[in-house]
Design a protein around this motif. Structure first.
Motif, mmCIF file in Angstrom:
data_model
loop_
_atom_site.group_PDB
_atom_site.id
_atom_site.type_symbol
_atom_site.label_atom_id
_atom_site.label_comp_id
_atom_site.label_asym_id
_atom_site.label_seq_id
_atom_site.Cartn_x
_atom_site.Cartn_y
_atom_site.Cartn_z
ATOM 1 N N VAL B 404 0.775 -1.288 -0.014
ATOM 2 C CA VAL B 404 -0.132 0.091 0.024
ATOM 3 C C VAL B 404 0.800 1.311 0.031
ATOM 4 O O VAL B 404 0.375 2.307 -0.506
ATOM 5 N N GLU B 405 1.970 1.309 0.577
ATOM 6 C CA GLU B 405 2.850 2.521 0.723
ATOM 7 C C GLU B 405 3.347 2.979 -0.582
ATOM 8 O O GLU B 405 3.089 4.153 -1.010
ATOM 9 N N ARG B 406 3.983 1.978 -1.395
ATOM 10 C CA ARG B 406 4.272 2.314 -2.749
ATOM 11 C C ARG B 406 3.091 2.597 -3.434
ATOM 12 O O ARG B 406 3.293 3.254 -4.558
ATOM 13 N N ALA B 407 2.205 1.816 -3.488
ATOM 14 C CA ALA B 407 1.047 1.783 -4.586
ATOM 15 C C ALA B 407 0.206 3.311 -4.376
ATOM 16 O O ALA B 407 -0.163 4.026 -5.266
ATOM 17 N N ALA B 408 0.169 3.772 -2.978
ATOM 18 C CA ALA B 408 -0.173 5.186 -2.681
ATOM 19 C C ALA B 408 0.701 6.247 -3.358
ATOM 20 O O ALA B 408 0.179 6.950 -3.924
ATOM 21 N N ALA B 409 1.894 6.125 -2.908
ATOM 22 C CA ALA B 409 2.865 6.991 -3.765
ATOM 23 C C ALA B 409 2.713 7.214 -5.434
ATOM 24 O O ALA B 409 2.655 8.402 -5.639
ATOM 25 N N LYS B 410 2.501 6.139 -5.950
ATOM 26 C CA LYS B 410 2.351 6.194 -7.544
ATOM 27 C C LYS B 410 0.803 6.674 -7.734
ATOM 28 O O LYS B 410 0.658 7.595 -8.513
ATOM 29 N N LEU B 411 -0.112 6.209 -6.911
ATOM 30 C CA LEU B 411 -1.692 6.645 -7.449
ATOM 31 C C LEU B 411 -1.997 8.152 -6.792
ATOM 32 O O LEU B 411 -2.438 8.675 -7.594
ATOM 33 N N LYS B 413 -3.350 11.359 -5.392
ATOM 34 C CA LYS B 413 -4.860 11.661 -5.222
ATOM 35 C C LYS B 413 -5.365 11.545 -3.729
ATOM 36 O O LYS B 413 -6.579 10.948 -3.441
ATOM 37 N N GLY B 414 -4.537 11.792 -2.800
ATOM 38 C CA GLY B 414 -4.941 11.644 -1.397
ATOM 39 C C GLY B 414 -5.151 10.242 -0.821
ATOM 40 O O GLY B 414 -5.531 9.740 0.196
ATOM 41 N N SER B 415 -4.649 9.172 -1.802
ATOM 42 C CA SER B 415 -4.811 7.748 -1.233
ATOM 43 C C SER B 415 -3.598 7.419 0.000
ATOM 44 O O SER B 415 -3.789 6.449 0.735
ATOM 45 N N GLU B 416 -2.545 8.218 -0.121
ATOM 46 C CA GLU B 416 -1.649 8.019 1.206
ATOM 47 C C GLU B 416 -2.422 8.221 2.434
ATOM 48 O O GLU B 416 -1.854 7.467 3.308
ATOM 49 N N LYS B 417 -3.701 8.868 2.477
ATOM 50 C CA LYS B 417 -4.201 9.036 3.763
ATOM 51 C C LYS B 417 -4.984 7.734 4.297
ATOM 52 O O LYS B 417 -5.421 7.501 5.270
ATOM 53 N N PHE B 418 -5.296 6.883 3.276
ATOM 54 C CA PHE B 418 -5.775 5.692 3.653
ATOM 55 C C PHE B 418 -4.940 4.336 3.242
ATOM 56 O O PHE B 418 -5.411 3.381 3.118
ATOM 57 N N ALA B 419 -3.703 4.599 3.074
ATOM 58 C CA ALA B 419 -2.536 3.431 3.182
ATOM 59 C C ALA B 419 -2.289 3.057 4.478
ATOM 60 O O ALA B 419 -1.536 3.653 5.137
ATOM 61 N N MET B 420 -2.716 1.914 4.606
ATOM 62 C CA MET B 420 -2.644 1.381 6.378
ATOM 63 C C MET B 420 -1.270 0.590 6.311
ATOM 64 O O MET B 420 -1.424 -0.717 6.493
ATOM 65 N N HIS B 421 -0.166 1.356 6.630
ATOM 66 C CA HIS B 421 0.855 0.815 6.987
ATOM 67 C C HIS B 421 1.875 1.416 7.830
ATOM 68 O O HIS B 421 1.649 2.635 8.234
ATOM 69 N N ILE B 422 2.524 0.638 8.509
ATOM 70 C CA ILE B 422 3.836 1.377 9.269
ATOM 71 C C ILE B 422 5.212 0.836 8.659
ATOM 72 O O ILE B 422 5.216 -0.271 8.379
ATOM 73 N N LYS B 423 6.276 1.598 8.226
ATOM 74 C CA LYS B 423 7.317 1.293 7.672
ATOM 75 C C LYS B 423 7.099 0.331 6.469
ATOM 76 O O LYS B 423 7.939 -0.407 6.200
ATOM 77 N N GLY B 424 6.126 0.818 5.846
ATOM 78 C CA GLY B 424 5.858 -0.027 4.512
ATOM 79 C C GLY B 424 5.233 -1.352 4.620
ATOM 80 O O GLY B 424 4.923 -2.090 3.773
ATOM 81 N N VAL B 425 5.145 -1.735 5.995
ATOM 82 C CA VAL B 425 4.193 -3.141 6.111
ATOM 83 C C VAL B 425 2.898 -2.737 6.733
ATOM 84 O O VAL B 425 2.599 -2.229 7.560
ATOM 85 N N GLU B 426 2.125 -3.560 6.126
ATOM 86 C CA GLU B 426 0.489 -3.265 6.158
ATOM 87 C C GLU B 426 0.025 -3.691 7.616
ATOM 88 O O GLU B 426 0.516 -4.667 8.387
#
Lengths: 163, 634
Positions: B404-411, B413-426
């Motif tokens: 989710v971390e990398r996907a949100a960075a690419k997508l 549009k605010g998706s970082e705000k609901f990327a549920m991870h810490i240190k890249g681990v969900e």
């Protein structure tokens, strides 16, 4: 009098496949942990078929008959297979003769098989779910008959209820 | 030294060279096994700042101390450690089943694999024989088939296999290693590290005796432990299993729902342990040596997911249930099976799908991206299809396979705000917004979002503290948990049996098994040492205080309903908790262990890794002062 031999029997519905019996057996017999030293062996067939198997104390035991060196004989008292360690050379004919995989050749190149621990098998003591017990063919068959009959009665009752 | 095989095996897949080295008593005494060995080996043998997919990134398989011994639930526990493709920090994961005991009997405590094989390969260790075998015919095969084919190729059904599926081959960042079909070293993407090495599987067969130092004493204590496994402390795991948590956590408004938009799942009763046990669980079976048994094997006999076989646990019930809004236990069983077959971490996979569902509902990704799947919350079939697409990197699955971390960075549009991870681990399934001790535990967890490094939900849910309050003292609670869990993951004792053990009994069993004198206090110290070394590793790899944080949503969107309604963790609260934790640890404000702490733990040889950081640390401090002054002047 016909002597009815008892053997360590495992209930597959209860067995969890944990192999604690193997640990206890190799510890009891050789003071170390190693399943290939165990006289009882547990197995799992995926996904959830579990069973532990030890010597069935067969009458006219095929392993005894198969041994080319007369190293095996059967105890008249409880039916367990007595291995003459001086005669046994680990050739493994007994392993081939046994339909249950209950006798094996251990790492010391001597046949190993359940000896019932002088009547108090350690595997039965440790089994965490009480899946192991001493049974004779007669008691096993009787239990099977009872459960078959109970199932029949249940099925009849269910079909009555459906009517 | 008894117990241990006293043997480290090194394999270079590039050169094909192997060598062995004795483990040594100091290593055994200071780092115990499992986690301790894994963290120590990657810290020592990995060049700093190596990328997780660099061929030279070592992957380390290790036995728990009690591998191959009659210690309930502990005989087959094994661990794996490597630089994580998710966090680019410490990757570590643990599994059980029957693989670990076989590895110990083959005569190894640790196996270190470096290099990349020229073609798909697998390792076969049989006692002294170490072979790198061709795995071309296995590439692309799922984990269950891989295990079957290897056993058949080697002609020995007694061989144990830990393998990766297509996901690991395709470097899905949260790929798992699967052994004995239903057991996974799931977290932090260790399967992808194997994939990057062209390493399909590790197969082992061992015939060596495992000897203990004090046979009679060991036997007596082992039997006492077995008696305790029959008691009330483990009852939950023997009956409903961890799936019992569904209703418990839901009632406490701690069950993250629809990608953490809420913490109460209105259909929890449908996916509860009670429901799935009643409908689908056909057998509860055990791992090697376990007196407790917890493996709830579920089989789906009818309906759209007919034929699915999987293990029912709380975490997948969260990830593929509440988190994706799916209320069908049969779909959860199928999704878990897909993860076992393709080889992904079920936990991360569910959270990734939930992330995609939210992105879909918000219009950030479309039906075109998903390859025609209407990826709304609650779509059970869509969820299962998406799991396959992620594992095979098809359509949007290719991006989601990055986590989710990398996907949100690419997508964007605010998706970082609901990327549920810490240190890249969900995130795992405890809603930390209303569990503040647990929130700290998650933030500082050395392998990223995780409840298994500390168990800090315990004091919160057990009523030992006010779960909604962030206050001093929580640091100590988390530290106690972390150090204890570091010991548990090193010996490796099953966490489900944790309540029948304490430091005293760990130390006693350790000495009986190995002959190495150990006290409860020394055992606790081992835990602290391992926790600290994990931190040192992360610091060296660039994971500092700024990464000890929570997902944005946990700090901005309060829980909407239930007893925790309105809860979230503010930055001030998090800072307070972190300051308290670092200080109690004997670390600087930036989380750097002091020289005194290193000396106390016998880790002074690692001080070099922290030198540069300390310099930046003091610069940062002075920088901060300047800014303050400037602000005042302004």
């Amino acid at each position: 009098m016909v002597k009815i031999h008892k053997f360590v029997s495992c209930d597959p519905d209860l067995c969890t496949g944990c192999t604690v019996c193997e640990y206890a057996c190799s510890l009891e017999k050789d003071g170390v942990f190693n399943p290939i030293r165990s006289r009882i062996r547990a197995l799992r067939v995926y996904p959830s078929g579990n069973l532990a198997i030890a010597c069935r104390m067969c009458e006219d035991a095929p392993c005894v008959i198969a041994c080319p060196r007369d190293a095996l004989q059967q105890s008249e008292e409880d039916g367990h297979i007595i291995v003459d360690e001086d005669k046994c050379n680990g050739c493994g004919w007994c392993v081939e003769a046994c339909d249950f995989g209950a006798i094996t050749v251990g790492p010391d190149k001597i046949a190993i098989v359940c000896d019932l621990c002088d009547g108090e098998p350690k595997c039965i003591d440790v089994c965490p779910v009480e899946a192991l017990s001493l049974q004779s063919r007669e008691t096993k068959a009787r239990k099977s008959r009872i459960s078959a009959t109970a199932a029949r009665i249940l099925a009849d009752a269910a079909s009555e209820a459906d009517k | 030294m008894k117990g241990y095989a006293n043997n480290i095996l090194y394999i270079n897949l590039r050169t094909g060279k192997t060598k062995t080295e004795p483990l040594g008593e100091e290593m055994a005494r200071k780092f115990l096994g499992g986690a301790g060995f894994g963290i120590k080996m990657i810290t020592d043998y990995q060049r700093p700042n190596t990328d997780a997919f660099d061929p030279e990134n070592p992957i380390v398989y290790s036995c728990g101390t009690f591998c191959g011994m009659m210690v309930s639930g502990s005989a087959s526990k094994w661990g794996v450690a490597a630089k994580s493709p998710q966090s680019q920090g410490l990757g570590e994961s643990y599994s059980t089943g029957f693989f670990g005991s076989e590895l110990r009997r083959a005569g190894y405590d640790i196996v270190v694999v470096t290099g990349k094989a020229e073609r798909p390969s697998y390792l076969y260790l049989e006692d002294d024989s170490v072979q790198i075998l061709d795995a071309s015919h296995l590439w692309g095969k799922n984990n269950w088939d891989t295990e079957d084919i290897i056993k058949s190729d080697l002609g020995d059904p007694g061989v144990r296999v830990a393998s990766i599926g297509p996901a690991g081959e395709k470097l899905v960042r949260f790929s798992a290693i699967i052994n004995d079909r239903l057991r996974a070293a799931g977290r932090t993407g260790m399967g992808a590290v194997m994939g990057s090495k062209n390493l399909k599987a590790v197969a082992v067969r061992g015939f060596n005796d495992v000897e203990v130092a004090d046979v009679d004493g060991f036997k007596e204590m082992a039997l006492e432990i077995y008696e305790k496994t029959k008691g009330p402390e483990t009852e939950k795991y023997r009956n409903l299993g961890t799936a019992a948590n569904v209703l418990t956590l839901n009632k406490q408004a701690a069950m993250p729902t629809r990608n953490w938009q809420d913490a109460v799942f209105e259909k929890a009763d449908k996916i509860s342990g009670e429901a799935s046990n009643e409908m689908y669980v056909e057998k509860i079976q055990a791992c090697d040596s376990c007196g407790m048994r917890c493996e709830h094997v579920a089989v789906v006999r009818e309906g759209p997911f007919k034929g699915a076989i999987g293990r029912v646990e709380y975490e997948p019930s969260y990830a593929f249930g509440s988190c994706t809004g799916v209320d069908r236990p049969d779909a959860i069983v199928r999704a878990v099976q897909l993860c076992d077959l393709y080889g992904t971490d079920a936990l991360s996979t569910g959270v990734v799908v939930a992330f995609a569902m939210e992105a879909y509902e918000k219009g950030i990704i479309t039906k075109e991206d998903t390859g025609g799947i209407e990826l709304e919350f609650g779509n059970a079939e869509g969820m299962c299809d998406m799991v396959e697409k992620i594992a095979l990197r098809e359509d949007i699955g290719d991006l989601l396979a990055e986590g989710v971390e990398r996907a949100a960075a690419k997508l964007g549009k605010g998706s970082e705000k609901f990327a549920m991870h810490i240190k890249g681990v969900e995130m795992t399934g405890y809603d930390v917004r209303g569990l503040k001790t647990c929130a700290l535990g998650y933030a500082v967890s050395r392998r990223g979002a995780d409840h298994q490094r500390h168990g800090a939900y315990g004091p919160d849910l057990g009523g030992q503290v006010d779960r909604f309050k962030a206050e001093k003292g929580r640091g100590q609670l988390v530290i106690d948990g972390e150090d204890l869990y570091s010991v548990m993951d090193s010996l490796i004792i099953c966490k489900f049996s944790r309540r029948i053990w304490d430091y005293e009994s760990y130390a006693k069993m350790y000495t009986l098994a190995t002959g190495i004198p150990m006290t409860a206090e020394e055992m606790r110290r081992c835990g602290e040492r391992i926790s600290n070394l994990g931190k040192i590793y992360n610091l060296r790899e660039g994971i500092g205080r700024e990464k000890d944080t929570l997902p944005i949503r946990c700090m901005t969107d309060p829980i909407k309903s239930g007893v925790a309604k309105g809860s979230l963790v503010t930055q001030e609260e998090l800072d307070l908790l972190l300051d308290d934790y670092y200080e109690t640890r004997g670390w600087s404000k930036e989380g750097i262990p002091s020289d005194a702490k290193l000396k106390e733990l016998g880790l002074e040889s690692y001080a070099g890794y922290l030198e540069d950081l300390k310099n930046t640390d003091s610069k940062k401090k002075s920088g901060k002062k300047k800014t303050t002054k400037k602000t005042k002047r302004d």
